[in-house]
Design an enzyme around this catalytic site. Sequence first.
Site, PDB file in Angstrom:
ATOM      1  N   GLY A  79       1.740   0.935  -0.335  1.00 32.71           N
ATOM      2  CA  GLY A  79       1.398   1.372  -1.645  1.00 32.71           C
ATOM      3  C   GLY A  79      -0.227   1.771  -1.681  1.00 32.71           C
ATOM      4  O   GLY A  79      -1.064   1.701  -2.585  1.00 32.71           O
TER       5      GLY A  79
ATOM      6  N   ASN B 177      -2.041  13.636   3.405  1.00 35.59           N
ATOM      7  CA  ASN B 177      -0.856  13.021   3.346  1.00 35.59           C
ATOM      8  C   ASN B 177       0.096  13.536   2.187  1.00 35.59           C
ATOM      9  O   ASN B 177      -0.536  13.188   1.127  1.00 35.59           O
ATOM     10  CB  ASN B 177      -1.281  11.457   3.307  1.00 35.59           C
TER      11      ASN B 177
ATOM     12  N   SER C  20       3.812   9.686   2.246  1.00 35.28           N
ATOM     13  CA  SER C  20       4.260   8.243   2.555  1.00 35.28           C
ATOM     14  C   SER C  20       5.281   8.041   1.338  1.00 35.28           C
ATOM     15  O   SER C  20       5.161   8.633   0.357  1.00 35.28           O
ATOM     16  CB  SER C  20       3.054   7.442   2.212  1.00 35.28           C
TER      17      SER C  20
ATOM     18  N   ASN D   5       6.010   5.514  -0.054  1.00 30.99           N
ATOM     19  CA  ASN D   5       5.913   4.327  -0.977  1.00 30.99           C
ATOM     20  C   ASN D   5       5.294   4.104  -2.309  1.00 30.99           C
ATOM     21  O   ASN D   5       5.482   3.370  -3.206  1.00 30.99           O
ATOM     22  CB  ASN D   5       4.960   3.332  -0.269  1.00 30.99           C
TER      23      ASN D   5
ATOM     24  N   ASN E  26       5.613  10.924   9.107  1.00 32.84           N
ATOM     25  CA  ASN E  26       5.400   9.734   8.421  1.00 32.84           C
ATOM     26  C   ASN E  26       6.661   8.889   8.715  1.00 32.84           C
ATOM     27  O   ASN E  26       7.546   8.921   9.459  1.00 32.84           O
ATOM     28  CB  ASN E  26       4.999   9.984   6.864  1.00 32.84           C
ATOM     29  N   THR E  27       6.645   7.620   7.778  1.00 30.08           N
ATOM     30  CA  THR E  27       7.757   6.997   8.151  1.00 30.08           C
ATOM     31  C   THR E  27       9.174   7.379   7.208  1.00 30.08           C
ATOM     32  O   THR E  27       8.975   8.204   6.310  1.00 30.08           O
ATOM     33  CB  THR E  27       7.482   5.462   7.470  1.00 30.08           C
TER      34      THR E  27
ATOM     35  N   THR F  37       3.154   1.659  14.938  1.00 32.67           N
ATOM     36  CA  THR F  37       3.994   0.540  15.024  1.00 32.67           C
ATOM     37  C   THR F  37       3.946  -0.021  16.424  1.00 32.67           C
ATOM     38  O   THR F  37       4.097  -1.259  16.719  1.00 32.67           O
ATOM     39  CB  THR F  37       5.463   0.525  14.589  1.00 32.67           C
TER      40      THR F  37
HETATM   41  C1  LIG Z   1       1.816  -0.849   7.241  1.00 33.47           C
HETATM   42  C2  LIG Z   1       1.626   0.835   7.612  1.00 33.47           C
HETATM   43  C3  LIG Z   1       0.783   1.449   6.795  1.00 33.47           C
HETATM   44  C4  LIG Z   1       0.615   3.013   6.753  1.00 33.47           C
HETATM   45  N1  LIG Z   1      -0.112   3.725   5.889  1.00 33.47           N
HETATM   46  C5  LIG Z   1      -0.355   5.079   6.304  1.00 33.47           C
HETATM   47  C6  LIG Z   1      -1.365   5.840   5.320  1.00 33.47           C
HETATM   48  O1  LIG Z   1      -2.152   5.300   4.774  1.00 33.47           O
HETATM   49  N2  LIG Z   1      -1.079   7.001   5.732  1.00 33.47           N
HETATM   50  C7  LIG Z   1      -0.225   7.733   6.387  1.00 33.47           C
HETATM   51  O2  LIG Z   1      -0.394   8.829   6.490  1.00 33.47           O
HETATM   52  N3  LIG Z   1       0.574   7.083   7.128  1.00 33.47           N
HETATM   53  C8  LIG Z   1       0.518   5.469   7.066  1.00 33.47           C
HETATM   54  N4  LIG Z   1       1.555   4.870   7.671  1.00 33.47           N
HETATM   55  C9  LIG Z   1       2.484   5.569   8.709  1.00 33.47           C
HETATM   56  C10 LIG Z   1       2.065   5.749  10.226  1.00 33.47           C
HETATM   57  O3  LIG Z   1       0.661   6.220  10.202  1.00 33.47           O
HETATM   58  C11 LIG Z   1       2.959   6.494  11.034  1.00 33.47           C
HETATM   59  O4  LIG Z   1       3.093   7.737  10.641  1.00 33.47           O
HETATM   60  C12 LIG Z   1       4.388   5.938  10.978  1.00 33.47           C
HETATM   61  O5  LIG Z   1       4.420   4.321  10.845  1.00 33.47           O
HETATM   62  C13 LIG Z   1       5.459   6.359  12.177  1.00 33.47           C
HETATM   63  O6  LIG Z   1       4.837   5.915  13.443  1.00 33.47           O
HETATM   64  P1  LIG Z   1       5.268   4.863  14.058  1.00 33.47           P
HETATM   65  O7  LIG Z   1       6.941   4.640  14.367  1.00 33.47           O
HETATM   66  O8  LIG Z   1       4.527   4.846  15.260  1.00 33.47           O
HETATM   67  O9  LIG Z   1       4.625   3.613  13.288  1.00 33.47           O
HETATM   68  C14 LIG Z   1       1.698   3.450   7.642  1.00 33.47           C
HETATM   69  C15 LIG Z   1       2.428   2.763   8.528  1.00 33.47           C
HETATM   70  C16 LIG Z   1       2.469   1.367   8.396  1.00 33.47           C
HETATM   71  C17 LIG Z   1       3.642   0.597   9.019  1.00 33.47           C
END
Ligand SMILES: Cc1cc2nc3c(=O)[nH]c(=O)nc-3n(C[C@H](O)[C@H](O)[C@H](O)COP(=O)(O)O)c2cc1C
Length: 329
Positions: free
Chosen positions: A121, A172, A175, A177, A238-239, A307
């Site tokens: 968030g 961004n 996200s 969330n 993103n996620t 991650t």
């Molecule tokens: C705890 C957490 C916080 C994150 N915060 C952001 C964020 O502030 N802005 C953003 O664009 N992505 C954010 N992400 C997404 C990551 O930058 C990335 O795009 C996503 O986790 C997929 O990549 P991965 O599988 O290598 O983690 C966040 C991910 C996690 C797990």
Amino acid sequence: MTRALATLYRLLYDGVLCRLPESTAIALGQTALRLIPFDRLGAFRLEDPRLAVTLGGVRLANPLILAAMYYDARILRRAMGLGFGAVTAKSITREARPGHPQPNLVRVRTAAGPGLVNCNGFQNPGLEAFSGMLARIPHRAPLIVSVAGESVDDYVALVRALGPLGDLVEFNISSPNTKLVYEWSRRPAELVTLLRAVRAATTKPLIVKLSPDFADANEAQIIPAALEAGIRIVNYGNTRRVEEPRLSQRAGGLSGPEIFAGTLANLRRTRRRFGAELEIIATGGVDSPDKALELLREGATAVGYFTGFITRGPILARQILERLLDVPT
Ligand SMILES: Cc1cc2nc3c(=O)[nH]c(=O)nc-3n(C[C@H](O)[C@H](O)[C@H](O)COP(=O)(O)O)c2cc1C
């Protein structure tokens, strides 16, 4: 040495960090990153001119990018010495945000390997406080600043203020969330105005960070609109939004190896459709040298991960870079 450090970290992750509640493990990990000068050990880096790439005209010593998550200045600074070609700061909002209540991050064990689901968030100190912190960070590696807003005005103010402090600016819209940014991908028509306004607000290279949940809109509307506005880099992405009853919001963003197949498929389609006019950062699920290599072979300009940094440790960058140099050229 690299293999020994990787094994040691796996033991630490499986044996200690995974047994602690997530919030304690995060606090411990971040404190260690803040306090222990891992970046002074050459073991985590690999410098070789053959690894260099350019992204939006900015030279990166190698194609690995730490994806957005950290805003702490000491951690960002440390990460710049841990083998990444560029480091992304967490998405910043105009005002400070406490983020969603705990639990806002849980571990998941998927068939593909260990991952996370978060509903962070946008916990962040807000534009003013963050700008003050950023001004003190030397750019040992290029810094990508990331912004998240609710309105065109928000994004323009954020990009104007943070653009001069970063080497590239990521915005961004993905996200899952908060409604804050996720909704932009559902309103491609309004997004056109946003893309143009943001482009006019900075001379720095701009990156649009996309959601894997909106592949059709991304490729039919959002990427063409970005190119039209003069934005040539996408971060895909993103996620992925999933239901997760253990989280305070009952849903969150899945990250880690379970989303890798989607990242690869999105990259392949996007590269085929848009050709060389688009630079693509492929992010999502990279936790091994083979996965990073596959994305680069499929046409990624750079590869992002977060991650994998947690589940495989800071040594992952070095492992990937060693693998890249093994590739016959
Ligand atoms: C705890 C957490 C916080 C994150 N915060 C952001 C964020 O502030 N802005 C953003 O664009 N992505 C954010 N992400 C997404 C990551 O930058 C990335 O795009 C996503 O986790 C997929 O990549 P991965 O599988 O290598 O983690 C966040 C991910 C996690 C797990």
